[in-house]
Design an enzyme around this catalytic site. Structure first.
Site, PDB file in Angstrom:
ATOM      1  NE  ARG A  32      15.494  30.090 -15.211  1.00  0.00           N
ATOM      2  CZ  ARG A  32      16.747  30.159 -15.627  1.00  0.00           C
ATOM      3  NH1 ARG A  32      17.397  29.055 -15.964  1.00  0.00           N
ATOM      4  NH2 ARG A  32      17.365  31.322 -15.745  1.00  0.00           N
ATOM      5  CG  ASP A  77      13.500  26.309 -17.956  1.00  0.00           C
ATOM      6  OD1 ASP A  77      13.937  25.400 -18.689  1.00  0.00           O
ATOM      7  OD2 ASP A  77      13.761  27.508 -18.160  1.00  0.00           O
ATOM      8  CG  ASP A 119      14.040  32.323 -18.061  1.00  0.00           C
ATOM      9  OD1 ASP A 119      15.016  33.054 -18.297  1.00  0.00           O
ATOM     10  OD2 ASP A 119      13.904  31.678 -16.993  1.00  0.00           O
ATOM     11  CE1 TYR A 143       8.942  36.363 -12.355  1.00  0.00           C
ATOM     12  CE2 TYR A 143       9.414  37.060 -10.098  1.00  0.00           C
ATOM     13  CZ  TYR A 143       9.687  37.106 -11.453  1.00  0.00           C
ATOM     14  OH  TYR A 143      10.725  37.891 -11.906  1.00  0.00           O
TER      15      TYR A 143
END
Length: 292
Positions: free
Chosen positions: A172, A80, A38, A66
């Site tokens: 997310r 987000d 993203d 992550y």
């Protein structure tokens, strides 16, 4: 220049914009990435150049790691920090035990529904384009696997976690689910992809460093052969090499010790990579021929 660049994508640009910039900096005609990040996310973005674009699907399949920061007490429409605030709740004085207990519900093989703001297409149109029009459609949950979630830090309402997961996992969505489990809601306030398979953030390169020039021996550069090192290699004799180079399937005896439906690296008699094959019950099919 048939290589893979381990780019440390900066915040604020799309993955495709990152690819375009790498193409311009290195002067290559063909490039593609192996898994979207993203715009708000940073970190490892693998960019395949020229012939390396033919192996992008194999890199896309690799597991990911992550570092994510959740902000509890706030949900957004995009899940987000770039999204519109849609719900707020008070955040109790959670302990590490509360966070770990909630996160444990999402470790293992789970079904995850993709967010509306995603690149998945429905009827030929990306979901995020529908979402921007205020249209929400039903999404089919997909199987993913979260191998581990590690709590890194708590500074309420912020919580930092490390996630090790399979391809296709939406961080997310995972963070939103953890927030809902805690009863406060949450969204991702910061996200960094720290690894794809054996490619790590420590060996990545920034745009500034790329502008200065890199060598073939730079840690951020990988050959196609090295990028596929988890696949077994098969060195062919002259006869089989000639057949394979022309796309002719080979007899199964060439790879007797390898199970069916497994990809292998095909090498010429001198040990140089030239293609990728896949084993079938009675033959080995040439799936990719590489012009290296």
């Amino acid at each position: 220049m048939n290589i893979i660049i381990n780019l440390n994508k900066p915040k604020g640009i799309t993955s495709q914009q990152a690819v375009t910039k790498v193409k311009k900096l290195l002067g290559v005609r063909k490039a593609g990435h192996t898994g979207t990040l993203d715009p708000m996310a940073t970190g490892v973005l693998l960019i395949c150049l020229n012939e390396a674009t033919k192996i992008s699907r194999f890199l896309l399949d690799k597991d990911k790691t992550y570092h994510a920061q959740l902000k509890l007490g706030e949900r957004t429409d995009t899940l987000d920090a770039d999204g519109k605030l849609i719900e707020t709740r008070d955040v109790p004085p959670f302990t590490a035990g509360h966070i770990v207990s909630a996160a444990k519900h999402f470790i293992g093989k789970i079904m995850q529904k993709p967010p509306m703001y995603s690149a998945i297409k429905l009827g030929g149109q990306s979901l995020y384009k529908l979402a921007r029009k205020g249209i929400e459609v039903e999404r089919v949950a997909r199987p993913v696997e979260v191998y581990n979630i590690e709590l890194l830090q708590i500074d309420l309402p912020y919580v930092d976690i490390a996630v090790f997961c399979s391809k296709g996992t939406y961080i997310r969505t995972l963070c939103d689910d953890i927030g809902l489990m805690l009863g406060t809601g949450a969204h991702v306030s910061a996200l960094e992809r720290t690894g794809i398979g054996t490619f790590t953030i420590d060996a990545s390169v920034t745009f500034d460093r790329l502008e200065q020039g890199i060598s073939a021996h730079s840690p951020c550069v990988s050959s196609i052969d090295h990028a596929l090192s988890d696949l077994s290699e098969v060195i062919l004799d002259e006869n089989n090499f000639s057949k394979a180079r022309n796309g002719i399937p080979l007899g199964r005896d060439v790879v007797m010790a390898i199970p069916d439906n497994v990809h292998v690296r095909l090498k010429d008699p001198f040990g140089s990579l030239f293609g990728i094959g896949i084993t079938r019950w009675d033959k080995m099919v040439i799936e990719r021929n590489l012009n290296l």
